[in-house]
Design a protein around this motif. Structure first.
Motif, PDB file in Angstrom:
ATOM      1  N   ASP A   1       0.820  -1.219   0.000  1.00 46.01           N
ATOM      2  CA  ASP A   1       0.000   0.000   0.000  1.00 46.01           C
ATOM      3  C   ASP A   1       0.848   1.261   0.000  1.00 46.01           C
ATOM      4  O   ASP A   1       0.662   2.155  -0.833  1.00 46.01           O
ATOM      5  CB  ASP A   1      -0.903   0.054   1.241  1.00 46.01           C
ATOM      6  CG  ASP A   1      -2.106  -0.838   1.141  1.00 46.01           C
ATOM      7  OD1 ASP A   1      -2.542  -1.140   0.017  1.00 46.01           O
ATOM      8  OD2 ASP A   1      -2.610  -1.229   2.206  1.00 46.01           O
TER       9      ASP A   1
ATOM     10  N   THR B   1      -4.460   6.573  -1.122  1.00 49.05           N
ATOM     11  CA  THR B   1      -4.008   5.251  -0.693  1.00 49.05           C
ATOM     12  C   THR B   1      -3.206   5.344   0.604  1.00 49.05           C
ATOM     13  O   THR B   1      -3.421   4.561   1.537  1.00 49.05           O
ATOM     14  CB  THR B   1      -3.160   4.581  -1.793  1.00 49.05           C
ATOM     15  OG1 THR B   1      -3.971   4.398  -2.959  1.00 49.05           O
ATOM     16  CG2 THR B   1      -2.606   3.245  -1.346  1.00 49.05           C
TER      17      THR B   1
ATOM     18  N   TYR C   1      -5.812   6.328   3.537  1.00 52.67           N
ATOM     19  CA  TYR C   1      -6.668   5.270   4.086  1.00 52.67           C
ATOM     20  C   TYR C   1      -5.854   4.099   4.603  1.00 52.67           C
ATOM     21  O   TYR C   1      -6.326   3.345   5.459  1.00 52.67           O
ATOM     22  CB  TYR C   1      -7.825   4.875   3.157  1.00 52.67           C
ATOM     23  CG  TYR C   1      -7.513   4.143   1.872  1.00 52.67           C
ATOM     24  CD1 TYR C   1      -7.240   2.788   1.859  1.00 52.67           C
ATOM     25  CD2 TYR C   1      -7.577   4.804   0.650  1.00 52.67           C
ATOM     26  CE1 TYR C   1      -6.999   2.109   0.673  1.00 52.67           C
ATOM     27  CE2 TYR C   1      -7.351   4.146  -0.540  1.00 52.67           C
ATOM     28  CZ  TYR C   1      -7.054   2.796  -0.518  1.00 52.67           C
ATOM     29  OH  TYR C   1      -6.831   2.134  -1.695  1.00 52.67           O
ATOM     30  N   SER C   2      -4.614   3.952   4.165  1.00 51.80           N
ATOM     31  CA  SER C   2      -3.743   2.926   4.744  1.00 51.80           C
ATOM     32  C   SER C   2      -3.360   3.297   6.172  1.00 51.80           C
ATOM     33  O   SER C   2      -3.322   2.436   7.058  1.00 51.80           O
ATOM     34  CB  SER C   2      -2.485   2.755   3.893  1.00 51.80           C
ATOM     35  OG  SER C   2      -2.833   2.248   2.621  1.00 51.80           O
TER      36      SER C   2
ATOM     37  N   THR D   1      -6.246   2.336   8.400  1.00 51.84           N
ATOM     38  CA  THR D   1      -6.748   0.966   8.345  1.00 51.84           C
ATOM     39  C   THR D   1      -6.366   0.183   9.591  1.00 51.84           C
ATOM     40  O   THR D   1      -5.283   0.322  10.134  1.00 51.84           O
ATOM     41  CB  THR D   1      -6.215   0.249   7.085  1.00 51.84           C
ATOM     42  OG1 THR D   1      -6.712   0.933   5.937  1.00 51.84           O
ATOM     43  CG2 THR D   1      -6.658  -1.195   7.030  1.00 51.84           C
TER      44      THR D   1
ATOM     45  N   HIS E   1     -11.012  -1.599   3.445  1.00 53.89           N
ATOM     46  CA  HIS E   1      -9.770  -1.203   2.798  1.00 53.89           C
ATOM     47  C   HIS E   1      -9.581  -1.949   1.477  1.00 53.89           C
ATOM     48  O   HIS E   1      -9.244  -1.344   0.454  1.00 53.89           O
ATOM     49  CB  HIS E   1      -8.591  -1.476   3.742  1.00 53.89           C
ATOM     50  CG  HIS E   1      -7.257  -1.214   3.142  1.00 53.89           C
ATOM     51  ND1 HIS E   1      -6.523  -0.087   3.434  1.00 53.89           N
ATOM     52  CD2 HIS E   1      -6.512  -1.935   2.255  1.00 53.89           C
ATOM     53  CE1 HIS E   1      -5.392  -0.121   2.751  1.00 53.89           C
ATOM     54  NE2 HIS E   1      -5.363  -1.242   2.036  1.00 53.89           N
TER      55      HIS E   1
ATOM     56  N   THR F   1     -11.906  -0.715  -1.160  1.00 55.61           N
ATOM     57  CA  THR F   1     -11.430   0.587  -1.621  1.00 55.61           C
ATOM     58  C   THR F   1     -10.238   0.423  -2.549  1.00 55.61           C
ATOM     59  O   THR F   1     -10.162   1.086  -3.596  1.00 55.61           O
ATOM     60  CB  THR F   1     -11.074   1.493  -0.427  1.00 55.61           C
ATOM     61  OG1 THR F   1     -12.206   1.586   0.437  1.00 55.61           O
ATOM     62  CG2 THR F   1     -10.676   2.883  -0.882  1.00 55.61           C
ATOM     63  N   ASP F   2      -9.312  -0.455  -2.196  1.00 53.46           N
ATOM     64  CA  ASP F   2      -8.167  -0.741  -3.077  1.00 53.46           C
ATOM     65  C   ASP F   2      -8.644  -1.207  -4.449  1.00 53.46           C
ATOM     66  O   ASP F   2      -8.159  -0.750  -5.478  1.00 53.46           O
ATOM     67  CB  ASP F   2      -7.288  -1.853  -2.486  1.00 53.46           C
ATOM     68  CG  ASP F   2      -6.255  -1.359  -1.493  1.00 53.46           C
ATOM     69  OD1 ASP F   2      -6.054  -0.137  -1.370  1.00 53.46           O
ATOM     70  OD2 ASP F   2      -5.646  -2.226  -0.835  1.00 53.46           O
TER      71      ASP F   2
END
Length: 125
Positions: free
Chosen positions: A13, A46, A49-50, A53, A68, A71-72
């Protein structure tokens, strides 16, 4: 078959986020306005939100691993088709397509369950 654990996924990520932010300069389309803005925004997203997470490399633990991964996958799909949606495929498309498809594949191959050593951790899903 889920062959990527959550910790490895976390490294992927952050690496992908940095790569997306740098890609307009790496692939010489940094002067292209919205064409370069798409990977930069997705890369920053990215990383954001990583960080949020609930996994081994997350800091704030607010987003579930399953959310997550969805979303990815969605971000990867959007990135992969963005050259055709926004009609710039004649200028550049391979970085968007390859990284987007890679993000989708990584999402599908990641095991969302906590690693064995973290199963009793109250911060895991």
């Amino acid at each position: 078959m889920k062959i990527i654990n959550r910790k490895v996924h976390g490294f992927i990520d952050y690496t992908t986020g940095i790569f997306l932010i740098a890609s307009p300069w790496l692939f010489n389309f940094s002067d292209s306005g919205y064409i370069s803005a798409i990977p930069i925004i997705l890369g920053a997203g990215t990383i954001t939100y990583s960080l949020c997470t609930n996994y081994e490399l997350g800091v704030f633990k607010a987003v579930s691993m399953k959310t997550h991964l969805v979303t990815d996958f969605a971000a990867g799909a959007f990135l992969a088709v963005s050259p055709w949606i926004f009609d710039f495929s004649d200028m550049v498309y391979l970085p968007h397509l390859i990284v987007g498809l890679s993000e989708m594949m990584v999402a599908m191959l990641t095991d969302a369950s906590p690693m064995q050593q973290f199963q009793n951790d109250p911060y895991t899903d």
